[in-house]
Design an enzyme around this catalytic site. Sequence first.
Site, PDB file in Angstrom:
ATOM      1  N   ASP A 184     -11.549 -19.632  32.153  1.00  0.00           N
ATOM      2  CA  ASP A 184     -11.958 -20.522  32.588  1.00  0.00           C
ATOM      3  C   ASP A 184     -13.447 -20.763  31.928  1.00  0.00           C
ATOM      4  O   ASP A 184     -14.106 -19.918  31.497  1.00  0.00           O
ATOM      5  CB  ASP A 184     -12.559 -20.208  34.069  1.00  0.00           C
ATOM      6  CG  ASP A 184     -13.770 -21.750  35.025  1.00  0.00           C
ATOM      7  OD1 ASP A 184     -12.811 -22.758  34.291  1.00  0.00           O
ATOM      8  OD2 ASP A 184     -15.001 -21.383  35.693  1.00  0.00           O
TER       9      ASP A 184
ATOM     10  N   ASP B 253     -14.596 -17.896  38.064  1.00  0.00           N
ATOM     11  CA  ASP B 253     -16.001 -17.127  39.280  1.00  0.00           C
ATOM     12  C   ASP B 253     -15.811 -18.367  40.028  1.00  0.00           C
ATOM     13  O   ASP B 253     -17.114 -18.308  41.184  1.00  0.00           O
ATOM     14  CB  ASP B 253     -17.044 -17.708  38.899  1.00  0.00           C
ATOM     15  CG  ASP B 253     -17.601 -19.090  37.664  1.00  0.00           C
ATOM     16  OD1 ASP B 253     -16.258 -19.750  37.141  1.00  0.00           O
ATOM     17  OD2 ASP B 253     -18.608 -19.695  38.115  1.00  0.00           O
TER      18      ASP B 253
ATOM     19  N   ASP C  21     -10.577 -21.762  40.922  1.00  0.00           N
ATOM     20  CA  ASP C  21     -10.162 -20.377  40.465  1.00  0.00           C
ATOM     21  C   ASP C  21      -9.156 -18.911  40.813  1.00  0.00           C
ATOM     22  O   ASP C  21      -8.595 -18.329  40.621  1.00  0.00           O
ATOM     23  CB  ASP C  21     -11.638 -19.137  39.041  1.00  0.00           C
ATOM     24  CG  ASP C  21     -11.193 -20.294  38.427  1.00  0.00           C
ATOM     25  OD1 ASP C  21     -11.117 -20.962  37.945  1.00  0.00           O
ATOM     26  OD2 ASP C  21     -12.682 -20.280  38.366  1.00  0.00           O
TER      27      ASP C  21
END
Length: 631
Positions: A322, A517, A521
Amino acid sequence: MKQIPPLLGRLVSHWEALIALMALLGIVIHLILRFGLEYRVDQPGIGVVDVPLLLALAAGVPLLFNLMKSLAQLEFGADLLAGLSILTALLLDEYLAGALIVLMLSGGHALEGWAVRRASFALEALANRMPSVVHRYHNGQLEDVALDDLAVGDVISVYPHETCPVDGIVLDGQSTMNEAYLTGEPFLLPKAVGANVISGAINGEGRLTVQATSRAVDSRYAKIMQVMRESEQRRPRLRRLGDRIGALYTPLALGIALLAWGISGDPVRFLSVLVVATPCPLLLAIPVAVIGSVSLAARRGIVIRNPGVLEQIATCRVAIFDKTGTLTYGHPTVTDILVAPGMLREDVLAWVASLERYSRHPLAVAILAAARKESLTLSDAEEVSERPGEGLKGRVAGKRLVITGRSKLQASHPELLSHLPAPAGGLECVVLVDETYAGLFRLHDEPRLEGRDFVHHLSPLHGFERVMIVSGDRESEVRYLADKIGILEVHAGQSPEQKLALVRKATREAPTLFMGDGTNDAPALTAATVGVAFGQGSEVASEAADAVVLDSSLARVDELLHIGRRMRVIALQSALGGMGLSLAAVGIAAMGHLSPVQGAILQEVIDVMAILNALRAALTPHPLSDLINKH
């Protein structure tokens, strides 16, 4: 293991520990009675000293049911020999040998289950974040109703610091909302009349009146929960290291035991071989190595929530990142201030910062920080307004300012677009002074200091064959970051569902390591072979992940890679070395030189040697990271 309900998982772990305790007590009481009472063990029938052992064997009956279930599914793992040993010991009245095997088998399972995490806690965390009741207007009065009773079109009140229960539109009030749990963006977004709000976002200081545009079950948050649930259910079961080795070792040892029985005609010899062949280095040494590595990781600020991934992380060949908060610090900064001819850079920055003091826009903090860095004097602002779609407006030092975006400018002042610099990667805002183009601010969320070195070392030192960014952010910002740290494969503008689909596809092709985080996600963290969450900002992401890096450092991820690889090496050394010694003892037992009890005692000595070697996994090697000398 990830699909076991939390309560059931805890009961199973405690149950196996209880069996191990009962077996240990049975053996100790037997030895006290035997040597304390000087009881003759060769007299016929079941004596007093045998009762504790029989109770220990009875406690191991549930273990036998599990073994029979595995056998019915044609799973020939490391536990099968132990189960056959218990049954044979019972049939041949070798109760002490049987009780020792129950202790070894249940103790190994309890030891491994001690640190195993159940990923369904993530769904629990998701559900717990949503309010169970909402404040709905009815005939002009507020009433508390169940979240599920809320209908499209209902008007509700969202109090300060509450979680928004549904997707909707603001009818009255001004506030900010933290949508980081859903979008991954660490910004406080301003909310005023006409602004859209999404379920799961956390309200700021103001009270908002919101009209629901969807039911709770159809909201953005509910969709993430649904995707998360599907990801949990569809995650493939990983075959553990001990099971894979045991599948080869078990038939070999069983064949030797049957051959010894056939040649000698003595069933006790069959039991002796089985007892000494019981693969306790697999049942004990591997869990000890895993737990030692869990302890080492904890000392390095890495929480291992699923110990099984320590066996898997060294096999990962695809790294998926990410962006915000993972490859970046999550705090945008002003990188360029481009002003129109005739304008002074310091004046434009001072004017804009003076107005941004009254804004909760995510970029306001960065602009104010830039003004403070240059020690600029700010002025009071008047007639400040920040309506959705119109940008930030106000009067500063007698000048009329508008701070907006390129796309909004195209709708309101298309004639000014030709004065703007060419678009570049990252974030930007356009400044108008008295309806004239005055400047453009460019901002970036800078990559982590160790980001480029970490990405570049994944292939040569850890065997990764593919590295990609999968982000919900805009293409320009993601591309800017990818270019700076050296990632070629970019997937921008991805929803949680799209992230999940990408991770699933990559995981089908090769083992994957996903790093993120935010709550958005969480499904991808669960679907990957190994999911690593950064920081403590999202409880849901932390619960969904297999490991949590508390200080959000890529260097810590590198340490986790090394800990996993080292654990695997030590576990294999302990397991294969111990089994090699066991096979040597099998030969001695097959020739009739070991009784079942002697075989069990010898096996315990081998176990101790294997466990002592496995304990090395808890020691800190130097260095533990490839990046230690760089940052």
